[in-house]
Write a protein that holds these residues in place. Structure first.
Motif, PDB file in Angstrom:
ATOM      1  N   PHE B 110      46.000  -8.716  40.477  1.00 30.53           N
ATOM      2  CA  PHE B 110      46.294  -9.512  39.288  1.00 30.53           C
ATOM      3  C   PHE B 110      47.658  -9.113  38.759  1.00 30.53           C
ATOM      4  O   PHE B 110      48.237  -8.106  39.177  1.00 30.53           O
ATOM      5  CB  PHE B 110      45.226  -9.308  38.215  1.00 30.53           C
ATOM      6  N   GLU B 111      48.171  -9.935  37.829  1.00 31.21           N
ATOM      7  CA  GLU B 111      49.484  -9.657  37.280  1.00 31.21           C
ATOM      8  C   GLU B 111      49.366  -8.865  36.002  1.00 31.21           C
ATOM      9  O   GLU B 111      48.511  -9.139  35.163  1.00 31.21           O
ATOM     10  CB  GLU B 111      50.188 -10.974  36.997  1.00 31.21           C
ATOM     11  N   LEU B 112      50.199  -7.846  35.871  1.00 27.49           N
ATOM     12  CA  LEU B 112      50.231  -7.063  34.646  1.00 27.49           C
ATOM     13  C   LEU B 112      51.700  -6.762  34.370  1.00 27.49           C
ATOM     14  O   LEU B 112      52.376  -6.179  35.220  1.00 27.49           O
ATOM     15  CB  LEU B 112      49.423  -5.775  34.830  1.00 27.49           C
ATOM     16  N   ASP B 113      52.183  -7.160  33.209  1.00 28.57           N
ATOM     17  CA  ASP B 113      53.596  -6.984  32.839  1.00 28.57           C
ATOM     18  C   ASP B 113      54.524  -7.503  33.932  1.00 28.57           C
ATOM     19  O   ASP B 113      55.489  -6.839  34.314  1.00 28.57           O
ATOM     20  CB  ASP B 113      53.904  -5.486  32.578  1.00 28.57           C
ATOM     21  N   GLY B 114      54.219  -8.670  34.436  1.00 32.54           N
ATOM     22  CA  GLY B 114      55.106  -9.295  35.408  1.00 32.54           C
ATOM     23  C   GLY B 114      55.048  -8.727  36.816  1.00 32.54           C
ATOM     24  O   GLY B 114      55.790  -9.142  37.682  1.00 32.54           O
ATOM     25  N   ARG B 305      52.352 -20.740  44.207  1.00 29.20           N
ATOM     26  CA  ARG B 305      52.692 -22.048  44.761  1.00 29.20           C
ATOM     27  C   ARG B 305      53.216 -22.975  43.656  1.00 29.20           C
ATOM     28  O   ARG B 305      54.178 -23.720  43.854  1.00 29.20           O
ATOM     29  CB  ARG B 305      51.457 -22.658  45.425  1.00 29.20           C
ATOM     30  N   PHE B 306      52.597 -22.916  42.489  1.00 32.84           N
ATOM     31  CA  PHE B 306      53.049 -23.769  41.379  1.00 32.84           C
ATOM     32  C   PHE B 306      54.490 -23.429  41.009  1.00 32.84           C
ATOM     33  O   PHE B 306      55.291 -24.296  40.730  1.00 32.84           O
ATOM     34  CB  PHE B 306      52.128 -23.606  40.156  1.00 32.84           C
ATOM     35  N   ARG B 307      54.816 -22.128  40.995  1.00 31.18           N
ATOM     36  CA  ARG B 307      56.177 -21.723  40.647  1.00 31.18           C
ATOM     37  C   ARG B 307      57.156 -22.258  41.680  1.00 31.18           C
ATOM     38  O   ARG B 307      58.204 -22.787  41.336  1.00 31.18           O
ATOM     39  CB  ARG B 307      56.281 -20.189  40.584  1.00 31.18           C
ATOM     40  N   GLU B 308      56.772 -22.119  42.943  1.00 32.00           N
ATOM     41  CA  GLU B 308      57.703 -22.468  44.002  1.00 32.00           C
ATOM     42  C   GLU B 308      57.769 -23.966  44.249  1.00 32.00           C
ATOM     43  O   GLU B 308      58.840 -24.563  44.297  1.00 32.00           O
ATOM     44  CB  GLU B 308      57.328 -21.724  45.291  1.00 32.00           C
ATOM     45  N   ALA B 314      56.998 -18.954  35.238  1.00 30.34           N
ATOM     46  CA  ALA B 314      55.780 -18.172  35.484  1.00 30.34           C
ATOM     47  C   ALA B 314      54.735 -18.425  34.401  1.00 30.34           C
ATOM     48  O   ALA B 314      53.545 -18.547  34.676  1.00 30.34           O
ATOM     49  CB  ALA B 314      56.119 -16.685  35.565  1.00 30.34           C
ATOM     50  N   TYR B 315      55.205 -18.523  33.167  1.00 33.72           N
ATOM     51  CA  TYR B 315      54.253 -18.719  32.069  1.00 33.72           C
ATOM     52  C   TYR B 315      53.475 -20.010  32.260  1.00 33.72           C
ATOM     53  O   TYR B 315      52.252 -20.031  32.187  1.00 33.72           O
ATOM     54  CB  TYR B 315      54.989 -18.744  30.724  1.00 33.72           C
TER      55      TYR B 315
END
Lengths: 494, 496
Positions: B110-114, B305-308, B314-315
């Motif tokens: 998971f993501e934590l602080d980017g 995938r959504f970002r790319e 990212a948000y």
């Protein structure tokens, strides 16, 4: 007309079809027999006279419809659930408990046309070998009332022996069908583990428990077994095949089969009369040209210890549910813990408590590996040895019990002696193999002695053929129950 | 910052109720709610003689979670009895798994602080839930066995979590994965997702300290707060030279504090042994492959995938991928032809706001509704206030300049209310954008005439007032004016 309680299952079918008797008349004959003998035998915890007569009338209206157990009066051990009918396991903790459902075997008996005539006495939660651990009453051996009927299914064995039921169901965890069958002079069968559904059998030791029939002879026993056996989707441990045909080829007896016997039977302590009939059986088989091999029987040294570890461990967990919260006995108390302690303290008898304590101990952290895990290893070893042995033979012959019936009270103070009387029966439970006890002879005191056959996994058909072969050889019922003349007549009646 | 005095070592045991049709060992319905004890039978009541039969759907769901977290699926696992006395447990043993669990050695990322964090999983196993005790006001206790036998998976992390925030993130993303898989609705208040925490402190370099347990953590906030409290408590004990006792703490959600149980009360010897009423559970390769085929794209991969693919920040990718249904909805809007960035804007601004305000106005009745609906798919359905195709039509009207942005918002509100097409509403409300110079010039002239002060300030150099004039024009035109053109006319008229 002959006494109605003397007919076999097929014999009853014949007279029903010929309209020589009604089901009601037959059921009434059994109720009369109960009225005459039950006050001294005390095999039943509950006689279901009204239910049975009502069911009989219902069957009479329909007439014989070809069902295999049509109009056959059957008694049920009181650890088998019967819907709306009290099921106590002969324990105070379940006094008055009425299950909301029928055990699979009870359902199957009913749908095969059987009439349930009563619930029979047992050692509390099937823990014992004499029926003396019942919280409610002591059952007496019909052959001599001063003697125990054996156990734990003593009530079911005595009911058949005293003509108070045509057949009955018991449960066998370490010999609880075969030993009382031997002591009461009737046939008692335990199938392969998983052959008969345990759904609705109040659990003692889940990995060993099997339900099986008592009957007067091998053919009746086979017919009842066919009715109750076979896969049940409510019991995940049942063998996923239908009930095998057990009665069709009985007449072939030992034909084509090899029998193994213990090479060192003299090593084991037993009553001389038991030793004698065991030896004579071997001679007679040889005389009938049945190949007999002398072998080392698996599990004779280790089964009892293995059994008492595994069975008690499972029992300690299975019996945890009797706590006063939902059903059965609840002792008054101020706290939850006190309710548990007092309910279980007052509700269970000494033998049950002893086994719960032993079972709890062997599962405890720090002891598990030394006892339970070790016992599982021994079990695996015994299974492998039996498998090996059954590659070379078809049946194993050995006594059922080291002694004929013992006097009531004689072994109560010595649990170890009581446990040791299971020496010949527990190996088949540990290995999950089918085994049967057939009445062979009377001891000098006039008490029955049974011999036991064990077959390979799933080989009930072979087992029943061998049992029929022995029955034909011993002619126990003809000689000791009916007298030679009546015996012939009965066989002719089929 | 000063050197770290204590390192925190946290492990989480999460129980997730599976949304199977029936219970794990009988055919009673597994849904939440219902009259007390109405969803019971001899098996889940543990009546004498009743036997468990395994529900394969529960196994499939557990395998799915195992695969989603990269676990090894055991070809043979074994159910075991966990023995303990408690009135919510009718057999006084729970059928669980012990030394041979279904899934082992996984990892949740998971993501934590980017940054991408990973926490290793010890195991995931299948077991049955217990009933519920209700302490009656008039004294005594009642027990409801409806929940008894509902399938649970227990997901046990390795003690690799180092902070309350990380614990909370771990739990949030675990819940997200469970919901993506459609196997647990993750409702912590109703108890369909429950979390126990094991926690210990040590000075850097020292061996693991004595751990304590926190139970009853029924929200993400409770998890964070409970851990924070326990860290402080343990640190206090250690600082004053004391020793940590192995205790169990219960989180009191009302008072927001920890209640420490005496250690003796929880000193259990569960006497585990293999469940003799069930066969060992054999899972063959075909079963595993079938479940692998049923795995959806997981949140972390989808966000990437959504970002790319859609070039989203990212948000935005995080918000849109929070729920599988929402992400699906977004992608349907995009595939209907909307510009991905515009679509993201509309979904996040309008759709999510609408859902939020709808949920608020429904208020307290919402949980009760859920209990009544109680259908499995409902727990995961993304109920958009406007169909994806309709939203795409609306976005097309705005981006094509047919309507203004603000008219678009007005039409959207009407679409929510009437479910009519944006075109129909546009005509009905006469909201077509006006771009004709004549009408625009008239509106601008009127606004200039009505705002002498602002005109003076604008001409004095306060050109930021352009927005004010455009706003007035929009107001005057009831939102129909093309704001871009109106702005140009304002400029021309004031500066020219």
């Amino acid at each position: 007309m002959r006494d109605l309680v003397q007919y076999s299952i097929e014999g009853l079918g014949d007279i029903y079809r010929a309209r020589e008797a009604t089901v009601r008349e037959v059921v009434q004959a059994y109720l009369d027999s109960i009225e005459a003998r039950e006050p001294r035998i005390k095999a039943f915890l509950q006689v279901l006279a009204e239910d049975a007569l009502a069911k009989a009338s219902e069957l009479d209206v329909k007439g014989h419809d070809g069902r295999p157990l049509f109009g056959v009066p059957v008694a049920i051990k009181d650890n088998l659930c019967t819907r709306g009918i009290s099921t106590t396991c002969a324990s105070k903790i379940l006094e008055g408990y009425r299950p909301p459902y029928d055990a699979t075997v009870v359902e199957r008996l009913r749908s095969a046309g059987a009439v349930i005539i009563g619930k029979t006495n047992l050692d509390e939660f099937a823990m014992g070998s004499s029926c003396e651990n019942s919280a409610f009453q002591i059952t007496h051996n019909p052959w001599n009332e001063a003697y125990a009927p054996g156990g734990s299914s003593g009530g079911s064995a005595a009911a058949v022996a005293a003509d108070m039921a045509l057949a009955s169901l018991g449960s066998d965890t370490g010999g609880s069908i075969r030993q009382p069958a031997s002591l009461c002079g009737v046939v008692g069968l335990k199938g392969t583990y998983g052959r008969v559904s345990r759904y609705g059998l109040v659990a003692f030791a889940s990995s060993l428990d099997q339900i099986g029939p008592f009957a007067r002879d091998v053919r009746d026993c086979a017919l009842v077994m066919e009715a109750i056996a076979g896969h049940d989707e409510r019991d995940a441990t049942t063998i996923p095949t239908p009930a095998p045909d057990l009665h069709g080829k009985l007449e072939r007896g030992f034909e084509g089969m090899r029998v193994a016997v213990s090479a060192d039977l003299e090593k084991w302590e037993m009553d001389p009369s038991v030793r004698e009939i065991a030896a004579r059986t071997v001679d007679d088989l040889a005389g009938d040209s049945v190949p007999v091999d002398r072998v080392t029987l698996p599990g004779m040294e280790t089964s009892i210890a293995t059994y008492y570890i595994l069975a008690n461990a499972e029992a300690s967990s299975n019996l945890a549910r009797y706590d006063g919260v939902r059903y059965g006995l609840r002792s008054n108390s101020d706290s939850l813990l006190e309710m548990y302690e007092r309910t279980r303290g007052e509700g269970f008898g000494d033998e049950v408590k002893r086994r719960i304590l032993l079972g709890t101990y062997v599962l405890s952290s720090g002891y598990y590996d030394a006892y339970y895990a070790k016992a599982q290893q021994v079990k695996a070893l015994i299974c492998a040895q039996f498998e090996e042995l059954f590659r070379k033979c078809d049946l194993i012959l050995l006594p059922t019990s080291p002694t004929p019936a013992f006097r009531l009270g004689e072994r109560l103070e010595d649990p170890i002696a009581m446990y040791l009387s299971d020496i010949f029966t527990t190996p088949a439970n540990i290995a999950g193999l089918p085994a049967i006890s057939i009445p062979a002879e009377l001891s000098p005191e006039g008490l029955p002695i049974g011999m036991q056959l064990i077959a390979g996994w799933g080989e009930e058909a072979k087992l029943m053929r061998g049992a029929f072969g022995l029955e034909r050889m011993y002619r126990f019922r003809e000689q000791h129950v009916l007298g030679p003349k009546a015996g012939r007549e009965r066989h002719g009646g089929r | 910052m000063a050197a770290v005095e204590f390192e925190t070592v946290i492990g989480l045991e999460v129980h997730a109720q599976l949304v199977t049709k029936s219970k794990v060992f009988c055919s009673c319905p597994a849904v939440y709610g219902g009259e007390p004890n109405a969803q019971t039978c001899p098996v889940c009541l543990g009546l004498p003689g009743a036997l468990p039969v395994l529900n394969e759907e529960a196994v499939s769901m557990a395998i799915l979670m195992g695969l989603a977290t990269g676990c090894r699926i055991a070809p043979r696992s074994v159910f075991a009895r966990k023995n303990y006395f408690y009135p919510d447990c009718p057999k006084n043993y729970q059928i669980s798994m012990y030394d041979k669990p279904l899934c082992e050695e996984g990892r949740l990322e998971f993501e934590l602080d980017g940054e991408i964090h990973g926490v290793a999983l010890e195991r995931i196993h299948l077991e049955e839930d217990a009933g519920k005790l209700i302490h009656a006001e008039e004294g005594g206790s009642l027990v409801d066995f409806n929940r008894c036998g509902v399938p649970l998976i227990e997901i046990v992390s390795k003690p690799e979590i180092r902070s309350p925030e990380e614990a909370s993130r771990y739990l949030v993303s675990l819940r997200q994965v469970l919901r993506y898989l459609g196997i647990c609705d993750g409702n912590m208040e109703e108890g369909s997702l429950r979390c126990d925490v094991n926690i210990s402190l040590r000075r850097p370099g020292e061996p693991l300290g004595t751990k304590t347990e926190i139970k009853n953590l029924n929200s993400f906030k409770a998890v964070e707060m409970g851990i924070r409290f326990e860290i402080e408590r343990q640190a206090g004990v250690l600082r004053s030279g004391g020793r940590i006792e192995q205790v169990t703490n219960l989180w009191d959600s009302g008072q927001k504090k920890l209640l420490t149980m005496r250690s003796k009360e929880y000193a259990h010897d569960y006497r585990y042994f293999p469940e003799p009423d069930l066969l060992p559970l054999d899972v063959d390769g075909a079963w595993i492959e079938k479940m692998r085929g049923a795995l959806p794209e997981l949140p972390l991969a989808r966000e990437k995938r959504f970002r790319e693919k859609y070039n989203l920040p990212a948000y935005d990718a995080g918000v849109l991928c929070a729920e599988r249904g929402l992400a699906d909805y977004y992608e349907t809007v995009v595939s209907a032809g909307s510009d991905p960035k515009l679509a993201a804007h509309w979904v996040m601004r309008e759709i999510l706001e609408e859902i939020k305000s709808g949920a608020e106005s429904e208020g307290a009745s919402a949980p009760a509704m859920r209990a009544v609906e109680s259908s499995v798919s409902d727990a995961f359905a993304f109920r958009a206030p406007v169909a994806a195709g309709r939203l795409a039509e609306l976005i097309a009207l705005v981006s094509g300049g047919v309507i203004s942005n603000s008219a678009g918002r007005e039409i959207f509100k009407e679409m929510v209310r009437t479910a009519e097409s944006p075109d129909t509403i546009r005509e009905k409300l006469n909201l077509t954008q006006v771009s004709g110079a004549k009408e625009l010039e008239q509106w601008v002239a009127d606004v200039i005439a009505e705002s002498p002060d602002e005109v003076a300030r604008y001409r004095g150099g306060k050109t930021q007032l352009l927005g004010f004039f455009v706003g007035q024009v929009m107001k005057k035109s009831a939102g129909k004016a093309n704001p871009k053109l109106a702005g140009e006319i304002v400029k021309k008229m004031l500066e020219g």
